[in-house]
Enzyme design. Sequence first.
Site, PDB file in Angstrom:
ATOM      1  N   ASP A   7       8.309   9.618  14.953  1.00  0.00           N
ATOM      2  CA  ASP A   7       8.040  10.572  15.866  1.00  0.00           C
ATOM      3  C   ASP A   7       9.248  11.513  16.037  1.00  0.00           C
ATOM      4  OD1 ASP A   7       5.174   9.085  17.696  1.00  0.00           O
ATOM      5  OD2 ASP A   7       6.822   8.107  16.236  1.00  0.00           O
TER       6      ASP A   7
ATOM      7  N   ARG B 240      -4.468   4.917  16.519  1.00  0.00           N
ATOM      8  CA  ARG B 240      -3.986   3.877  16.208  1.00  0.00           C
ATOM      9  C   ARG B 240      -4.395   2.516  16.792  1.00  0.00           C
ATOM     10  NH1 ARG B 240      -0.336   8.109  16.350  1.00  0.00           N
ATOM     11  NH2 ARG B 240       0.887   8.645  14.698  1.00  0.00           N
TER      12      ARG B 240
ATOM     13  N   ASN C 102      -6.014  -5.659  12.698  1.00  0.00           N
ATOM     14  CA  ASN C 102      -4.655  -5.908  12.537  1.00  0.00           C
ATOM     15  C   ASN C 102      -4.029  -7.226  12.978  1.00  0.00           C
ATOM     16  OD1 ASN C 102      -4.943  -4.311  10.351  1.00  0.00           O
ATOM     17  ND2 ASN C 102      -3.631  -2.699  11.334  1.00  0.00           N
TER      18      ASN C 102
ATOM     19  N   HIS D 296       4.272   4.798  19.880  1.00  0.00           N
ATOM     20  CA  HIS D 296       4.020   5.337  18.807  1.00  0.00           C
ATOM     21  C   HIS D 296       2.939   5.731  18.790  1.00  0.00           C
ATOM     22  CE1 HIS D 296       4.211   6.703  14.630  1.00  0.00           C
ATOM     23  NE2 HIS D 296       3.278   5.947  14.348  1.00  0.00           N
TER      24      HIS D 296
ATOM     25  N   GLY E  53       0.775  -1.193   0.114  1.00  0.00           N
ATOM     26  CA  GLY E  53       0.000  -0.057   0.061  1.00  0.00           C
ATOM     27  C   GLY E  53       0.962   1.332  -0.071  1.00  0.00           C
TER      28      GLY E  53
ATOM     29  N   ARG F  64       9.902  13.871  13.381  1.00  0.00           N
ATOM     30  CA  ARG F  64       9.031  14.734  13.603  1.00  0.00           C
ATOM     31  C   ARG F  64       9.425  15.900  14.567  1.00  0.00           C
ATOM     32  NH1 ARG F  64       4.130  10.533  12.844  1.00  0.00           N
ATOM     33  NH2 ARG F  64       3.637  10.954  10.481  1.00  0.00           N
TER      34      ARG F  64
HETATM   35  N1  LIG Z   1       4.347   2.833  12.281  1.00  0.00           N
HETATM   36  C1  LIG Z   1       4.154   3.965  11.482  1.00  0.00           C
HETATM   37  O1  LIG Z   1       4.741   4.890  11.847  1.00  0.00           O
HETATM   38  C2  LIG Z   1       3.211   3.868  10.583  1.00  0.00           C
HETATM   39  C3  LIG Z   1       2.294   3.064  10.236  1.00  0.00           C
HETATM   40  N2  LIG Z   1       1.454   3.018   9.536  1.00  0.00           N
HETATM   41  C4  LIG Z   1       0.473   1.698   9.247  1.00  0.00           C
HETATM   42  O2  LIG Z   1       0.929   1.095   8.218  1.00  0.00           O
HETATM   43  C5  LIG Z   1      -0.332   0.143   7.701  1.00  0.00           C
HETATM   44  C6  LIG Z   1      -0.296   0.569   6.334  1.00  0.00           C
HETATM   45  O3  LIG Z   1      -0.934   1.686   5.914  1.00  0.00           O
HETATM   46  P1  LIG Z   1      -1.056   2.252   4.513  1.00  0.00           P
HETATM   47  O4  LIG Z   1       0.128   1.621   3.437  1.00  0.00           O
HETATM   48  O5  LIG Z   1      -1.286   3.456   4.208  1.00  0.00           O
HETATM   49  O6  LIG Z   1      -2.195   1.364   4.064  1.00  0.00           O
HETATM   50  P2  LIG Z   1      -2.850   0.793   2.651  1.00  0.00           P
HETATM   51  O7  LIG Z   1      -4.313   0.533   2.892  1.00  0.00           O
HETATM   52  O8  LIG Z   1      -2.574   1.800   1.489  1.00  0.00           O
HETATM   53  O9  LIG Z   1      -2.191  -0.619   2.500  1.00  0.00           O
HETATM   54  C7  LIG Z   1      -2.173  -1.801   3.219  1.00  0.00           C
HETATM   55  C8  LIG Z   1      -2.043  -2.972   2.299  1.00  0.00           C
HETATM   56  O10 LIG Z   1      -2.216  -4.140   2.942  1.00  0.00           O
HETATM   57  C9  LIG Z   1      -2.601  -5.091   1.991  1.00  0.00           C
HETATM   58  N3  LIG Z   1      -3.147  -6.284   2.939  1.00  0.00           N
HETATM   59  C10 LIG Z   1      -4.071  -6.464   3.558  1.00  0.00           C
HETATM   60  N4  LIG Z   1      -4.224  -7.807   3.834  1.00  0.00           N
HETATM   61  C11 LIG Z   1      -3.052  -8.404   3.482  1.00  0.00           C
HETATM   62  C12 LIG Z   1      -2.435  -9.852   3.574  1.00  0.00           C
HETATM   63  N5  LIG Z   1      -3.414 -10.712   4.333  1.00  0.00           N
HETATM   64  N6  LIG Z   1      -1.369  -9.827   3.024  1.00  0.00           N
HETATM   65  C13 LIG Z   1      -0.721  -8.926   2.310  1.00  0.00           C
HETATM   66  N7  LIG Z   1      -1.115  -7.752   2.094  1.00  0.00           N
HETATM   67  C14 LIG Z   1      -2.301  -7.481   2.564  1.00  0.00           C
HETATM   68  C15 LIG Z   1      -3.716  -4.324   1.255  1.00  0.00           C
HETATM   69  O11 LIG Z   1      -3.960  -4.924   0.122  1.00  0.00           O
HETATM   70  C16 LIG Z   1      -3.264  -3.109   1.308  1.00  0.00           C
HETATM   71  O12 LIG Z   1      -2.352  -2.706  -0.073  1.00  0.00           O
HETATM   72  C17 LIG Z   1      -1.478   0.794   8.572  1.00  0.00           C
HETATM   73  O13 LIG Z   1      -1.691  -0.042   9.610  1.00  0.00           O
HETATM   74  C18 LIG Z   1      -0.924   2.168   9.139  1.00  0.00           C
HETATM   75  O14 LIG Z   1      -1.586   2.684  10.120  1.00  0.00           O
HETATM   76  C19 LIG Z   1       1.435   4.218   8.490  1.00  0.00           C
HETATM   77  C20 LIG Z   1       2.129   5.092   8.712  1.00  0.00           C
HETATM   78  C21 LIG Z   1       3.207   5.147   9.633  1.00  0.00           C
HETATM   79  C1  LIG Z   2       0.109   6.672  10.560  1.00  0.00           C
HETATM   80  C2  LIG Z   2       1.008   6.719  11.682  1.00  0.00           C
HETATM   81  O1  LIG Z   2       1.279   5.985  12.425  1.00  0.00           O
HETATM   82  C3  LIG Z   2       2.093   7.943  11.301  1.00  0.00           C
HETATM   83  O2  LIG Z   2       2.104   8.445  10.394  1.00  0.00           O
HETATM   84  O3  LIG Z   2       2.538   8.293  12.608  1.00  0.00           O
END
Ligand SMILES: NC(=O)C1=CN([C@@H]2O[C@H](COP(=O)(O)OP(=O)(O)OC[C@H]3O[C@@H](n4cnc5c(N)ncnc54)[C@H](O)[C@@H]3O)[C@@H](O)[C@H]2O)C=CC1
Ligand SMILES: CC(=O)C(=O)O
Length: 353
Positions: free
Chosen positions: A185, A125, A132, A212, A48, A188
Site C-alpha cells: 500500500d 480481503r 484461509n 492492509h 499461484g 502505491r
Molecule cells: N498481502 C498482499 O499484499 C497480497 C496478498 N494476496 C493474496 O495472496 C494469496 C494468493 O493469491 P494468488 O496467487 O493470486 O492466488 P492463486 O489462486 O493464483 O494461488 C494460490 C495458490 O495456492 C495454492 N494452494 C491452495 N492450497 C494449498 C496448500 N494446501 N498448499 C500449498 N498450496 C496451496 C493453489 O493451488 C494456488 O496455486 C491470496 O490470498 C491473495 O488475496 C495477493 C496480492 C497481494
Molecule cells: C490483493 C491485495 O491484497 C493487493 O493487491 O493489495
Amino acid sequence: MKKASSLSELGFDAEGASSGFFRPVADGGSTPTSHRRRLTKISVIGAGNVGMAIAQTILTRDMADEIALVDAVPDKLRGEMLDLQHAAAFLPRVRLVSDTDLAVTRGSDLAIVTAGARQIPGESRLNLLQRNVALFRKIVPALAEHSPEALLLIVSNPVDVLTYVAWKLSGFPASRVIGSGTNLDSSRFRFLLAEHLQVNAQDVQAYMVGEHGDSSVAIWSSMSVAGMPVLKSLRESHQSFDEEALEGIRRAVVDSAYEVISLKGYTSWAIGYSVASLAASLLRDQHRIHPVSVLASGFHGIPQDHEVFLSLPARLGRAGVLGVAEMELTEEEARRLRRSAKTLWENCQLLDL
Ligand SMILES: NC(=O)C1=CN([C@@H]2O[C@H](COP(=O)(O)OP(=O)(O)OC[C@H]3O[C@@H](n4cnc5c(N)ncnc54)[C@H](O)[C@@H]3O)[C@@H](O)[C@H]2O)C=CC1
Ligand SMILES: CC(=O)C(=O)O
C-alpha cells in the site's frame, strides 16, 4: 506423465560427468571450513500468481542459493518450476526444487506463505478469512516443524489476521512472524504522490499503516520529499493546499487492488517486488524500515491485551523485526489506527486458536 528434468533423472552420472569435465589442480584440497558460506534457502508456499511473481523477483535479485516451491496442484507446480529452471542461463545459479509435500521446505531461512483463496472482483480481503485459516492450520505447523529457526513472511489475505494465525500456530516469537502488510500500500501511496508532485517515487517518504485493506491509514503528517515535510512546506509558503486531492490519493490507494482485480483478475507484479524487497532486508540484515504487519499491542493506544497484528514502520534484519518506530501521529491518525486495530482484533477473536 512425469518427465525427467535433470541429467541425473535421464540416467547421466552427475559425479562422473563433472569429474571427467574438470580435473582438480594438482594439490587441490577441499574448501577450508572457514571459507564455506552458509547457504540461504527460501521457500514459497503457494505457486499461484503471487507466489510465482515473488519467486521470480527473488531469483533476479540473487538472494537465495535454494528456492523451494510448494503447491497443492502437482502439474502446475512442476510446470512453474521447469519454466523458471529454463531461465538458468540468464540468472545467478540457484537450486530450484518443488514438491506438494512441505518436507521440501526443510531448513528454510525464510518461508513465504502465499497459498490460499484470493478475492473475486468486489470481494473484501477479510471475507477470505475462514477459508484461509483452514489452510493455515495444515500449512503453518508443518512449516514450523521443518524449519524451526525460519522467519515466516505471510502474504495470503487477509494478511494481518493470517499473520496473527501464523504466530499462534507456529509458536514462533512475534519477531519472526511478519506480514507483508502495507509495504505494498505504501508503494502505491508513494507512486500516486510522486505522480501528483511530479517527482520520483523513490524520493517520496510516506507510509500507509494499519490494516492492509479497507481501514488502512495514510500518514500525511510525516510525508516528506527529499527530507522536506510536504504539508508543512505547503502551509508555510501559503500555497493552495488541496485536502480533496490528498483524500483522493488515499482513496485511490485503498481502491488500487480492487481496480487491478476487476481488470486482470488478480494482483501480482507489485506484491512480487514488495515481498522481494522484504526478503532482501531480512536475509541480508539490512536494518531497513518497512511498514509491515507486526504485533502492535501497546502501540499508539492499542490495548496491551489485544494481540493484534497490523502495519507499523519496522526495522528488519536477519533476526526478523528488530524494532518498531514510535511514529509521531496526529490525533486523527492515531484514532484511525486504533479503529483499524479494532476491526482486525474483532476478526481475530472470531477464531478458535
Ligand atoms: N498481502 C498482499 O499484499 C497480497 C496478498 N494476496 C493474496 O495472496 C494469496 C494468493 O493469491 P494468488 O496467487 O493470486 O492466488 P492463486 O489462486 O493464483 O494461488 C494460490 C495458490 O495456492 C495454492 N494452494 C491452495 N492450497 C494449498 C496448500 N494446501 N498448499 C500449498 N498450496 C496451496 C493453489 O493451488 C494456488 O496455486 C491470496 O490470498 C491473495 O488475496 C495477493 C496480492 C497481494
Ligand atoms: C490483493 C491485495 O491484497 C493487493 O493487491 O493489495
